[in-house]
Write a protein that holds these residues in place. Structure first.
Motif, PDB file in Angstrom:
ATOM      1  N   THR A 146     -45.651 -16.530  11.993  1.00 15.17           N
ATOM      2  CA  THR A 146     -45.545 -15.276  11.479  1.00 15.17           C
ATOM      3  C   THR A 146     -47.011 -14.563  11.741  1.00 15.17           C
ATOM      4  O   THR A 146     -47.717 -14.973  11.146  1.00 15.17           O
ATOM      5  CB  THR A 146     -45.013 -15.172   9.797  1.00 15.17           C
ATOM      6  OG1 THR A 146     -43.914 -15.989   9.932  1.00 15.17           O
ATOM      7  CG2 THR A 146     -44.800 -13.726   9.550  1.00 15.17           C
ATOM      8  N   GLN A 204     -50.006 -17.115  11.453  1.00 11.07           N
ATOM      9  CA  GLN A 204     -50.184 -16.990  13.021  1.00 11.07           C
ATOM     10  C   GLN A 204     -51.794 -16.679  13.155  1.00 11.07           C
ATOM     11  O   GLN A 204     -52.537 -17.361  14.002  1.00 11.07           O
ATOM     12  CB  GLN A 204     -49.592 -15.896  13.614  1.00 11.07           C
ATOM     13  CG  GLN A 204     -49.690 -15.937  15.075  1.00 11.07           C
ATOM     14  CD  GLN A 204     -48.879 -14.688  15.797  1.00 11.07           C
ATOM     15  OE1 GLN A 204     -49.081 -13.549  15.787  1.00 11.07           O
ATOM     16  NE2 GLN A 204     -47.681 -15.145  16.247  1.00 11.07           N
ATOM     17  N   ALA A 228     -48.284  -8.191  10.881  1.00  9.23           N
ATOM     18  CA  ALA A 228     -47.393  -6.851  10.646  1.00  9.23           C
ATOM     19  C   ALA A 228     -45.979  -7.655   9.913  1.00  9.23           C
ATOM     20  O   ALA A 228     -45.526  -7.084   9.246  1.00  9.23           O
ATOM     21  CB  ALA A 228     -47.049  -6.254  11.866  1.00  9.23           C
ATOM     22  N   ASP A 229     -45.592  -8.757  10.469  1.00  6.07           N
ATOM     23  CA  ASP A 229     -44.457  -9.278  10.087  1.00  6.07           C
ATOM     24  C   ASP A 229     -44.533  -9.690   8.633  1.00  6.07           C
ATOM     25  O   ASP A 229     -43.577  -9.529   7.952  1.00  6.07           O
ATOM     26  CB  ASP A 229     -43.728 -10.417  10.945  1.00  6.07           C
ATOM     27  CG  ASP A 229     -43.354  -9.788  12.416  1.00  6.07           C
ATOM     28  OD1 ASP A 229     -43.145  -8.676  12.414  1.00  6.07           O
ATOM     29  OD2 ASP A 229     -43.092 -10.540  13.228  1.00  6.07           O
ATOM     30  N   ALA A 230     -45.470 -10.269   8.258  1.00  5.80           N
ATOM     31  CA  ALA A 230     -45.890 -10.984   6.867  1.00  5.80           C
ATOM     32  C   ALA A 230     -45.647  -9.639   5.932  1.00  5.80           C
ATOM     33  O   ALA A 230     -44.944  -9.662   4.970  1.00  5.80           O
ATOM     34  CB  ALA A 230     -47.261 -11.344   6.866  1.00  5.80           C
ATOM     35  N   GLN A 231     -46.606  -8.394   6.434  1.00  2.00           N
ATOM     36  CA  GLN A 231     -46.518  -7.436   5.492  1.00  2.00           C
ATOM     37  C   GLN A 231     -45.409  -6.929   5.265  1.00  2.00           C
ATOM     38  O   GLN A 231     -44.745  -6.145   4.189  1.00  2.00           O
ATOM     39  CB  GLN A 231     -47.678  -6.481   6.037  1.00  2.00           C
ATOM     40  CG  GLN A 231     -47.883  -5.167   5.022  1.00  2.00           C
ATOM     41  CD  GLN A 231     -48.694  -4.161   5.616  1.00  2.00           C
ATOM     42  OE1 GLN A 231     -50.274  -4.633   5.618  1.00  2.00           O
ATOM     43  NE2 GLN A 231     -48.558  -3.128   6.184  1.00  2.00           N
ATOM     44  N   ALA A 232     -44.529  -6.691   6.437  1.00  4.70           N
ATOM     45  CA  ALA A 232     -43.274  -6.061   6.419  1.00  4.70           C
ATOM     46  C   ALA A 232     -42.191  -6.867   5.623  1.00  4.70           C
ATOM     47  O   ALA A 232     -41.355  -6.217   4.805  1.00  4.70           O
ATOM     48  CB  ALA A 232     -42.735  -5.885   7.851  1.00  4.70           C
ATOM     49  N   ALA A 233     -42.396  -8.185   5.381  1.00  7.07           N
ATOM     50  CA  ALA A 233     -41.329  -8.838   4.589  1.00  7.07           C
ATOM     51  C   ALA A 233     -42.044  -8.658   3.036  1.00  7.07           C
ATOM     52  O   ALA A 233     -40.792  -8.491   2.375  1.00  7.07           O
ATOM     53  CB  ALA A 233     -41.941 -10.439   5.051  1.00  7.07           C
ATOM     54  N   ASP A 261     -49.290 -14.407   6.475  1.00  8.51           N
ATOM     55  CA  ASP A 261     -49.568 -14.210   8.049  1.00  8.51           C
ATOM     56  C   ASP A 261     -50.180 -15.616   8.356  1.00  8.51           C
ATOM     57  O   ASP A 261     -51.437 -15.936   8.280  1.00  8.51           O
ATOM     58  CB  ASP A 261     -50.805 -13.088   8.356  1.00  8.51           C
ATOM     59  CG  ASP A 261     -51.199 -13.168   9.567  1.00  8.51           C
ATOM     60  OD1 ASP A 261     -50.698 -13.799  10.460  1.00  8.51           O
ATOM     61  OD2 ASP A 261     -52.256 -12.432   9.765  1.00  8.51           O
ATOM     62  N   GLN A 305     -42.919 -18.560   3.329  1.00  3.04           N
ATOM     63  CA  GLN A 305     -41.602 -18.289   4.207  1.00  3.04           C
ATOM     64  C   GLN A 305     -41.425 -19.099   5.244  1.00  3.04           C
ATOM     65  O   GLN A 305     -42.433 -19.919   5.812  1.00  3.04           O
ATOM     66  CB  GLN A 305     -41.638 -17.052   4.634  1.00  3.04           C
ATOM     67  CG  GLN A 305     -42.315 -16.613   5.844  1.00  3.04           C
ATOM     68  CD  GLN A 305     -43.833 -16.319   5.744  1.00  3.04           C
ATOM     69  OE1 GLN A 305     -44.319 -16.407   4.706  1.00  3.04           O
ATOM     70  NE2 GLN A 305     -44.508 -15.616   6.933  1.00  3.04           N
ATOM     71  N   SER A 351     -40.764  -4.651   2.415  1.00  2.00           N
ATOM     72  CA  SER A 351     -39.313  -4.428   2.514  1.00  2.00           C
ATOM     73  C   SER A 351     -38.535  -4.946   1.367  1.00  2.00           C
ATOM     74  O   SER A 351     -37.339  -4.859   1.249  1.00  2.00           O
ATOM     75  CB  SER A 351     -38.543  -4.975   3.870  1.00  2.00           C
ATOM     76  OG  SER A 351     -38.741  -6.504   3.705  1.00  2.00           O
TER      77      SER A 351
END
Length: 450
Positions: A270, A210, A273-278, A208, A264, A281
């Protein structure tokens, strides 16, 4: 909470209020209470008291304290706890410092052990938390690491912890096996790990970028291992420099992470939430985050496709490390301070009731209590990893890798966050990074820590 960070938008206001605060030391109505008078005489007269918070409104701390406040109000009609919540940390800091400068802080307020908070304590505007906890007979209930995280450099304690977290490197065993890598034994193994994962077509570390504080954690790791927690205490006061052996090694290690493509593409934009989702997933191999995310990483909430592949390791050592393997980032979150100006028998009585009751209520939510007097309730949908992480809290050393955003002055911290991104992206060299940050700290530290 754990996302301790300062952004440029709040910097001007924070600096201005810090100057006002310095100028009003001992004057006006602020600091009129005795910080050591933790058991004041007088009648308990119920009224509304306020707590200025920087925590999620639906989080475990606020939920538990609201329940406890309601219980206390049943026994003390007329009492109410007004929760003034600003979970966005930069906005909170601006509000908190503005109120402090105007001598209008409420009875209770959240703060990290920052230079600004140290000024408040030095002016006698915060109740001595260690004396209070000892007087209430609760001091020995707290985990030493939870209390130590809240202390100022001189060892004094003016904030009470409501959380306890362990920060791990979560990793995907299947992706490690696919790339032919193993858990790094030392920090110096990270670049090779990242290179191998990249060559296998796998994003090494989800970050993350950001919010900036996660990358700043990496700045803290290498010097904590090679020189201990004292290093940042000296650096922030310009009593040490990044151009010295410890600092240079840390910056070169960070540069090597960037060169190896550890994070990444587009990490700087990023979000959390998007970092965790990466990671969850299965699109990234490693994710550095704390036990506040146990419900997402160690329960059946996690995608079944990756659930059995998730594990974690703690902060690796370095060659000749001066800190132990069980010493790493173990924060107890933002602390609660007690305003000495408004401290009276009611505030004391409520805190006595709340702090006695809180560990049990909070632990029932599945969270780690800042005390060692209760057992965390393991959720019914937890994986074995959940209980293992909770058990690990019982084996934590004394030294803490303090997040640097709670240590540096605001101006230096903001510049550090900016320069770290440039360093990792290869836009500046290690030498340029060191020169810029040494000059920045030398310019700002004297005023911040005078």
């Amino acid at each position: 909470m754990r996302k301790n960070r300062m952004v440029a938008a709040a910097l001007a206001a924070a600096t201005a209020t810090a100057l006002v605060l310095t100028g009003c030391a001992g004057g006006g109505s602020g600091g009129s209470g005795d910080p050591t008078d933790v058991n004041p005489d007088g009648e308990i007269e119920p009224r509304e008291i306020s707590w200025l918070l920087s925590r999620p409104a639906d989080g475990g701390v606020i939920t538990a304290m609201q329940q406890i406040a309601d219980e206390y109000a049943e026994e003390n009609p007329g009492f109410a706890l007004n929760l003034i919540t600003t979970p966005d940390r930069p906005s909170y800091i601006q509000k908190y410092e503005t109120l402090a400068a105007a001598n209008k802080l409420p009875e209770l307020f959240d703060t990290d052990a920052t230079p600004f908070a140290q000024k408040l304590a030095d002016q006698g505007r915060m109740v001595d938390a260690e004396a209070l906890l000892e007087d209430l007979g609760l001091y020995d209930d707290y985990r030493p690491a939870a209390l130590n995280y809240q202390r100022f450099d001189d060892g004094s304690l003016y904030m009470i912890p409501f959380e306890f977290q362990l920060e791990f490197f979560w990793y995907n065993k299947a992706l490690f096996e696919q790339a032919g890598v193993t858990v790094p034994e030392t920090l110096d193994d990270f670049p090779a790990m990242c290179t191998a994962l990249r060559e296998a077509g796998i994003t090494p570390i989800a970050l993350d970028g950001q919010d900036q504080w996660p990358l700043e954690r990496y700045m803290a790791y290498h010097p904590f291992r090679t020189a201990g927690p004292e290093y940042v205490q000296k650096l922030k006061k310009a009593e040490a420099t990044l151009s010295d052996e410890t600092g240079t090694a840390a910056v070169e290690w960070l540069a090597s992470l960037g060169e190896a493509g550890c994070f990444q593409e587009g990490f700087s934009s990023t979000g959390y939430a998007d970092a965790q989702a990466a990671f969850t997933s299965g699109n990234a191999a490693v994710y550095n985050i704390g036990t506040w995310e146990l419900s997402n990483l160690a329960t059946e909430n996690l995608d079944p496709a990756v659930r059995d592949d998730i594990d974690y390791f703690t902060l690796p050592l370095t060659a000749g490390a001066v800190t132990a393997a069980n010493e790493y980032v173990t924060p107890s979150g933002i602390g609660m301070a007690v305003n000495s100006k408004t401290y009276d028998p009611l505030v004391r009585d409520f805190l006595a009731f709340a702090l006695e009751r809180y560990p049990e209520v909070y632990a029932q939510t599945g969270a780690l209590s800042p005390t060692s007097t209760v057992e965390t309730t393991i959720p019914a949908n937890a994986t074995p990893l959940y209980e293992r992480a909770v058990d690990q809290a019982g084996d934590v050393g004394e030294a803490i890798a303090m997040p640097w955003d709670t240590q540096l002055d605001p101006a230096s911290n903001t510049r550090l966050q900016q320069e770290l991104t440039l360093l990792i992206q290869g836009e500046i060299s290690a030498e340029e990074f060191i020169q810029t940050m040494d000059e920045t700290i030398a310019e700002n530290a004297p005023e911040a820590f005078k």
